[in-house]
Design an enzyme around this catalytic site. Structure first.
Site, PDB file in Angstrom:
ATOM      1  CB  CYS A  24      -8.620  -4.633  -3.603  1.00 18.28           C
ATOM      2  SG  CYS A  24      -7.489  -3.252  -3.334  1.00 18.28           S
ATOM      3  CD  GLU A  84      -1.570   4.669   4.600  1.00 18.54           C
ATOM      4  OE1 GLU A  84      -1.041   5.497   5.390  1.00 18.54           O
ATOM      5  OE2 GLU A  84      -2.298   3.730   4.986  1.00 18.54           O
ATOM      6  CB  CYS A 132     -10.895  -2.714   0.432  1.00 18.23           C
ATOM      7  SG  CYS A 132     -10.257  -2.034  -1.123  1.00 18.23           S
ATOM      8  CG  ASN A 163      -0.405  -0.188   2.532  1.00 18.98           C
ATOM      9  OD1 ASN A 163       0.646  -0.807   2.677  1.00 18.98           O
ATOM     10  ND2 ASN A 163      -1.075   0.318   3.543  1.00 18.98           N
ATOM     11  CD  GLU A 177      -5.355  -6.049  -1.258  1.00 20.70           C
ATOM     12  OE1 GLU A 177      -4.857  -4.908  -1.199  1.00 20.70           O
ATOM     13  OE2 GLU A 177      -6.084  -6.502  -0.368  1.00 20.70           O
ATOM     14  CB  CYS A 187      -5.293  -1.353  -1.735  1.00 21.55           C
ATOM     15  SG  CYS A 187      -6.598  -0.539  -0.831  1.00 21.55           S
TER      16      CYS A 187
HETATM   17  N1  THU Z   1      -5.381  -1.443   2.372  1.00 22.83           N
HETATM   18  C1  THU Z   1      -4.834  -2.296   1.449  1.00 22.83           C
HETATM   19  O1  THU Z   1      -3.665  -2.134   1.048  1.00 22.83           O
HETATM   20  N2  THU Z   1      -5.603  -3.299   0.968  1.00 22.83           N
HETATM   21  C2  THU Z   1      -6.897  -3.513   1.319  1.00 22.83           C
HETATM   22  O2  THU Z   1      -7.542  -4.381   0.755  1.00 22.83           O
HETATM   23  C3  THU Z   1      -7.517  -2.722   2.376  1.00 22.83           C
HETATM   24  C4  THU Z   1      -6.735  -1.578   2.882  1.00 22.83           C
HETATM   25  C5  THU Z   1      -4.583  -0.324   2.865  1.00 22.83           C
HETATM   26  C6  THU Z   1      -5.094   1.030   2.449  1.00 22.83           C
HETATM   27  C7  THU Z   1      -4.524   1.917   3.533  1.00 22.83           C
HETATM   28  O3  THU Z   1      -3.199   2.279   3.162  1.00 22.83           O
HETATM   29  C8  THU Z   1      -4.450   1.011   4.755  1.00 22.83           C
HETATM   30  O4  THU Z   1      -4.576  -0.318   4.275  1.00 22.83           O
HETATM   31  C9  THU Z   1      -5.535   1.277   5.769  1.00 22.83           C
HETATM   32  O5  THU Z   1      -6.794   1.244   5.197  1.00 22.83           O
END
Ligand code: THU
Length: 140
Positions: A94, A50, A91, A48, A61, A59
Site C-alpha cells: 500500500c 478479503e 503495509c 479491506n 488503502e 487492502c
Molecule cells: N490490511 C489493510 O487493509 N491495509 C494494510 O495496510 C494492512 C492490512 C488488511 C488486509 C487483510 O484483509 C487484513 O488487513 C489483515 O492483514
C-alpha cells in the site's frame, strides 16, 4: 505539501470509519477503513476486501486509491487509515501504491479502542517509504 485542516481530517476519519464498518474480513477479522483527500477537496473511501484465496485480498488503502482513480480524480494529499488497536501503519504494498500518486502524502493513523474512542497519530509517506521505486525503465 500543506497539511489538511482539522475539519478535513475529522471528515476523513468519519468516512474511513464508515468504510471500515463495511469491510469484508471474515478470515482475519481485522477490519480496515481508509479515506483519501484530494487537492480539489474530494474524498474517496475504501475498506479491506478479503477472499477465500488469500492472495486475492485487497487492502483498504489500495481500495480507496482505486476508487479515486476510477472516479477520474487525482492529486491525493492525505490518507487516513482506521483500525482497531493503536492504528495500523499501511503495509509495504500500500505504501508503494500510495507513492505512485503522491510521495509526500500526509498520513493519519487512527486506532479505535474497545469503547469506540479514536486515537490519532500523524505520519507521512516520506517517512514510511523514503526511497520508493519510481524509475521504471524497460530493458531494451
Ligand atoms: N490490511 C489493510 O487493509 N491495509 C494494510 O495496510 C494492512 C492490512 C488488511 C488486509 C487483510 O484483509 C487484513 O488487513 C489483515 O492483514
Amino acid at each position: 505539501m500543506k497539511a489538511p485542516s482539522k475539519a478535513a481530517v475529522d471528515d476523513l476519519v468519519a468516512r474511513a470509519r464508515a468504510a471500515r464498518e463495511r469491510a469484508h474480513a471474515p478470515y482475519s477479522r481485522f477490519r480496515v477503513g481508509a479515506a483519501i483527500l484530494t487537492k480539489s477537496g474530494e474524498v474517496f473511501a475504501g475498506c479491506n476486501v478479503e477472499n477465500a484465496s488469500f492472495g486475492a485480498c485487497i487492502c483498504a488503502e489500495r481500495n480507496a486509491i482505486c476508487q479515486m482513480v476510477a472516479a477520474g480524480a487525482k492529486d491525493p494529499i492525505a490518507c487516513v487509515v482506521v483500525t482497531a488497536g493503536r492504528g495500523a501503519s499501511p503495509c509495504g504494498i500500500c505504501r508503494q501504491v500510495l507513492a505512485e500518486f503522491a510521495k509526500d502524502m500526509h498520513l493519519v493513523l487512527v486506532g479505535i479502542d474497545a469503547k469506540g474512542r479514536a486515537k490519532r497519530r500523524t505520519s507521512s509517506l516520506k517517512k514510511l517509504l523514503p526511497d520508493s521505486f519510481t524509475e521504471f525503465e524497460g530493458e531494451r
